[in-house]
Structure formats: C-alpha cells, structure tokens
Design a protein around this motif. Structure first.
Motif, mmCIF file in Angstrom:
data_model
loop_
_atom_site.group_PDB
_atom_site.id
_atom_site.type_symbol
_atom_site.label_atom_id
_atom_site.label_comp_id
_atom_site.label_asym_id
_atom_site.label_seq_id
_atom_site.Cartn_x
_atom_site.Cartn_y
_atom_site.Cartn_z
ATOM 1 N N GLU A 108 48.496 16.751 39.645
ATOM 2 C CA GLU A 108 49.299 17.753 38.948
ATOM 3 C C GLU A 108 48.502 18.377 37.812
ATOM 4 O OE1 GLU A 108 52.093 20.388 38.407
ATOM 5 O OE2 GLU A 108 52.094 18.946 40.052
ATOM 6 N N GLU A 109 47.693 17.563 37.148
ATOM 7 C CA GLU A 109 46.866 18.088 36.054
ATOM 8 C C GLU A 109 45.842 19.087 36.591
ATOM 9 O OE1 GLU A 109 43.814 16.521 32.553
ATOM 10 O OE2 GLU A 109 44.798 15.076 33.883
ATOM 11 N N ALA A 110 45.213 18.742 37.721
ATOM 12 C CA ALA A 110 44.235 19.653 38.328
ATOM 13 C C ALA A 110 44.912 20.947 38.767
ATOM 14 C CB ALA A 110 43.554 18.982 39.510
ATOM 15 N N ARG A 111 46.130 20.833 39.299
ATOM 16 C CA ARG A 111 46.870 22.017 39.741
ATOM 17 C C ARG A 111 47.144 22.953 38.566
ATOM 18 N NH1 ARG A 111 50.402 23.794 43.768
ATOM 19 N NH2 ARG A 111 52.121 25.061 42.984
ATOM 20 N N ARG A 112 47.664 22.389 37.475
ATOM 21 C CA ARG A 112 47.971 23.216 36.300
ATOM 22 C C ARG A 112 46.727 23.905 35.766
ATOM 23 N NH1 ARG A 112 51.475 18.859 34.844
ATOM 24 N NH2 ARG A 112 49.828 18.041 33.523
ATOM 25 N N ALA A 113 45.617 23.147 35.680
ATOM 26 C CA ALA A 113 44.382 23.704 35.129
ATOM 27 C C ALA A 113 43.829 24.808 36.025
ATOM 28 C CB ALA A 113 43.338 22.595 34.956
ATOM 29 N N SER A 114 43.883 24.597 37.337
ATOM 30 C CA SER A 114 43.344 25.590 38.264
ATOM 31 C C SER A 114 44.174 26.869 38.252
ATOM 32 C CB SER A 114 43.287 25.011 39.675
ATOM 33 O OG SER A 114 42.703 25.930 40.560
ATOM 34 N N ILE A 115 45.492 26.726 38.227
ATOM 35 C CA ILE A 115 46.350 27.913 38.180
ATOM 36 C C ILE A 115 46.153 28.669 36.872
ATOM 37 C CG2 ILE A 115 48.747 28.713 38.103
ATOM 38 C CD1 ILE A 115 49.413 26.470 40.098
ATOM 39 N N ALA A 116 46.025 27.937 35.766
ATOM 40 C CA ALA A 116 45.799 28.583 34.470
ATOM 41 C C ALA A 116 44.490 29.367 34.479
ATOM 42 C CB ALA A 116 45.803 27.548 33.352
ATOM 43 N N SER A 117 43.450 28.774 35.053
ATOM 44 C CA SER A 117 42.151 29.443 35.127
ATOM 45 C C SER A 117 42.229 30.687 36.008
ATOM 46 C CB SER A 117 41.105 28.471 35.675
ATOM 47 O OG SER A 117 39.866 29.106 35.835
ATOM 48 N N ALA A 118 42.947 30.575 37.132
ATOM 49 C CA ALA A 118 43.084 31.720 38.034
ATOM 50 C C ALA A 118 43.923 32.824 37.391
ATOM 51 C CB ALA A 118 43.699 31.270 39.352
ATOM 52 N N LEU A 119 44.949 32.446 36.639
ATOM 53 C CA LEU A 119 45.744 33.463 35.943
ATOM 54 C C LEU A 119 44.916 34.192 34.900
ATOM 55 C CD1 LEU A 119 49.170 31.625 35.519
ATOM 56 C CD2 LEU A 119 48.766 33.746 36.793
ATOM 57 N N GLU A 120 44.014 33.472 34.263
ATOM 58 C CA GLU A 120 43.100 34.114 33.308
ATOM 59 C C GLU A 120 42.211 35.126 34.040
ATOM 60 O OE1 GLU A 120 41.078 35.026 29.744
ATOM 61 O OE2 GLU A 120 42.995 34.025 30.097
ATOM 62 N N ALA A 121 41.714 34.730 35.206
ATOM 63 C CA ALA A 121 40.896 35.650 36.002
ATOM 64 C C ALA A 121 41.724 36.852 36.457
ATOM 65 C CB ALA A 121 40.308 34.917 37.207
ATOM 66 N N ALA A 122 42.985 36.610 36.825
ATOM 67 C CA ALA A 122 43.870 37.698 37.260
ATOM 68 C C ALA A 122 44.098 38.699 36.135
ATOM 69 C CB ALA A 122 45.198 37.133 37.747
ATOM 70 N N SER A 123 44.144 38.215 34.902
ATOM 71 C CA SER A 123 44.385 39.103 33.762
ATOM 72 C C SER A 123 43.196 40.010 33.473
ATOM 73 C CB SER A 123 44.731 38.282 32.515
ATOM 74 O OG SER A 123 43.570 37.641 31.988
ATOM 75 N N LYS A 124 42.056 39.705 34.088
ATOM 76 C CA LYS A 124 40.845 40.502 33.867
ATOM 77 C C LYS A 124 40.464 41.349 35.080
ATOM 78 C CE LYS A 124 39.098 37.113 30.605
ATOM 79 N NZ LYS A 124 38.124 36.036 30.342
ATOM 80 N N VAL A 125 41.301 41.318 36.110
ATOM 81 C CA VAL A 125 41.021 42.099 37.315
ATOM 82 C C VAL A 125 41.015 43.581 36.950
ATOM 83 C CG1 VAL A 125 42.080 42.871 39.480
ATOM 84 C CG2 VAL A 125 41.876 40.443 39.005
ATOM 85 N N SER A 126 40.037 44.299 37.465
ATOM 86 C CA SER A 126 40.005 45.749 37.253
ATOM 87 C C SER A 126 41.242 46.352 37.879
ATOM 88 C CB SER A 126 38.751 46.353 37.888
ATOM 89 O OG SER A 126 38.850 47.751 37.898
ATOM 90 N N THR A 127 41.855 47.284 37.191
ATOM 91 C CA THR A 127 43.115 47.875 37.663
ATOM 92 C C THR A 127 42.915 49.223 38.328
ATOM 93 O OG1 THR A 127 43.507 48.908 35.511
ATOM 94 C CG2 THR A 127 44.421 46.697 35.864
ATOM 95 N N ASN A 128 41.673 49.624 38.515
ATOM 96 C CA ASN A 128 41.406 50.933 39.105
ATOM 97 C C ASN A 128 41.444 50.857 40.632
ATOM 98 O OD1 ASN A 128 40.944 52.149 36.581
ATOM 99 N ND2 ASN A 128 38.870 51.333 36.556
ATOM 100 N N ALA A 129 41.863 51.950 41.232
ATOM 101 C CA ALA A 129 41.744 52.060 42.682
ATOM 102 C C ALA A 129 40.278 52.229 43.017
ATOM 103 C CB ALA A 129 42.543 53.256 43.183
ATOM 104 N N ALA A 130 39.933 51.965 44.266
ATOM 105 C CA ALA A 130 38.541 52.112 44.692
ATOM 106 C C ALA A 130 38.139 53.584 44.604
ATOM 107 C CB ALA A 130 38.370 51.613 46.109
ATOM 108 N N THR A 131 36.856 53.818 44.427
ATOM 109 C CA THR A 131 36.340 55.187 44.458
ATOM 110 C C THR A 131 36.281 55.637 45.908
ATOM 111 O OG1 THR A 131 35.024 54.732 42.503
ATOM 112 C CG2 THR A 131 34.408 56.657 43.810
ATOM 113 N N PRO A 132 36.923 56.741 46.245
ATOM 114 C CA PRO A 132 36.878 57.188 47.640
ATOM 115 C C PRO A 132 35.465 57.389 48.152
ATOM 116 C CG PRO A 132 38.487 58.450 46.373
ATOM 117 C CD PRO A 132 37.695 57.625 45.384
ATOM 118 N N ALA A 133 35.261 57.014 49.386
ATOM 119 C CA ALA A 133 33.933 57.173 49.994
ATOM 120 C C ALA A 133 33.654 58.654 50.207
ATOM 121 C CB ALA A 133 33.868 56.433 51.323
#
Length: 197
Positions: free
Chosen positions: A168-193
């Motif tokens: 359970e501790e590993a689960r909480r830590a991993s989800i917290a780390s992934a949520l931190e990564a999610a908060s830094k995801v670029s919010t832009n759409a891709a540049t059209p080819a």
C-alpha cells in the motif's frame, strides 16, 4: 480543441489509471479555455471484438471518425497479463483502418493520423521499467507506441504508475509521483504535420 478521454481499467473506483487520466484531462481543460471533451468508458461500454463482417465495415465506423476528429487523446490503461485491457485493444482494432488512419505506399505503410497527440496514463502492478528484470514482459507501452506511430502519431507521452501491487505504501508513493508528472504534462495539441509529410 477536441479531446477524447478513454478509460479502460476494469477496477472502477480502485483504478489508478483512471485517477491519472482524469488529472491529465483536468490540467488540459484548466489551461485551455475551449476544450471539447468526449469521455468514453471502454470497460463499462465495451466495443465488440472484431468479426469479419465488422472488419470489412471499419472504414464507415463511428470510432475511427471520432478519432480522426480529435486533437488530443488521453487514455487511461491498466496492465493485465503483460498488455493492455482487451477493451482498449478492441478500440484500437476499430481505429487502425486502411484508407482512414494508414495507407499503403510504395515503400510500405504511411500513417494518416499526423498532427494528433496521445497521452497515456498507464498503471502497472509490478515494475517493468528500464532496468527491471521484468522489462521484457512489458507489452502495453510497447504496443501503444507501435500502434500510434504506425498510424502517424509522433507526439506520444506516457505517465506511468508502477509497482502498485507491491504494498500500500508503494502504491501511494507511485501514484503521487505519477500525479506530479501528470501536473507537468504539456497541454498543447500536437503541431500539425506539413502537407505530404
């Protein structure tokens, strides 16, 4: 901007991938004033697996058209038996359509879905990342990268929570780390080819 949000985990309220995909969508919506979000729960409303009749009619299907009309796809994916849920695989089988998302060229296949962005929230019970003794067993991220690259999507990002089944501790830590990564995801759409690219 059109955003398609797909969840495929069978775990319901206990799903880490659903938490992560929702966080990614929330970040994009908060950053952009006009985002048209379409949500589909592939576990609750699964697509039929392919039959021959369905296969021959894919080019007129609503699923591939919905994908083509989308700028960003956010996918919540569990990791079952070393790959993606069958519900997500069924959706993939409905959008990889010759003449719609790929074509045959002189030198092989050509992806027709350029200019899109795919962000995958992937949750795994064990650790399969680089350096893990189980790395060779990971067929979810590799499958999704292959599929979307094949149809022309070059902007593919993964937010991964893994080791969730260790404690359970590993689960909480991993989800917290992934949520931190999610908060830094670029919010832009891709540049059209560029045309002809």
């Amino acid at each position: 901007m059109n955003l398609l949000h797909l969840d495929s985990s069978i775990m319901g309220a206990n799903s880490a991938s659903r938490v992560l995909s929702a966080a990614i969508v929330e970040r994009i919506v908060e950053t952009h004033g006009a985002v048209n979000v379409t949500y589909r729960d592939l576990a609750r409303e699964p697509l039929p697996h392919l039959s021959f009749d369905a296969f021959t009619a894919l080019d007129t299907g609503n699923d591939v058209q919905q994908f083509l009309n989308t700028d960003i796809v956010v996918i919540g994916a569990g990791f079952y038996n070393f790959s993606v849920p069958t519900q997500l695989k069924a959706w993939i089988d409905h959008i990889v359509v010759r003449g719609k998302t790929f074509a045959r060229g002189e030198n092989g296949p050509i992806g027709l879905a350029q200019g899109k962005r795919v962000i995958v929230a992937l949750a795994r019970g064990n650790v399969y990342s680089e350096g893990s003794p189980y790395q060779a067993f990971e067929h979810a991220e590799t499958l999704l990268r292959s599929v979307f690259t094949f149809i022309g999507v070059s902007d593919i990002q993964f937010v991964v929570a893994e080791g969730l089944g260790r404690s359970e501790e590993a689960r909480r830590a991993s989800i917290a780390s992934a949520l931190e990564a999610a908060s830094k995801v670029s919010t832009n759409a891709a540049t059209p080819a560029a045309p002809g690219a």
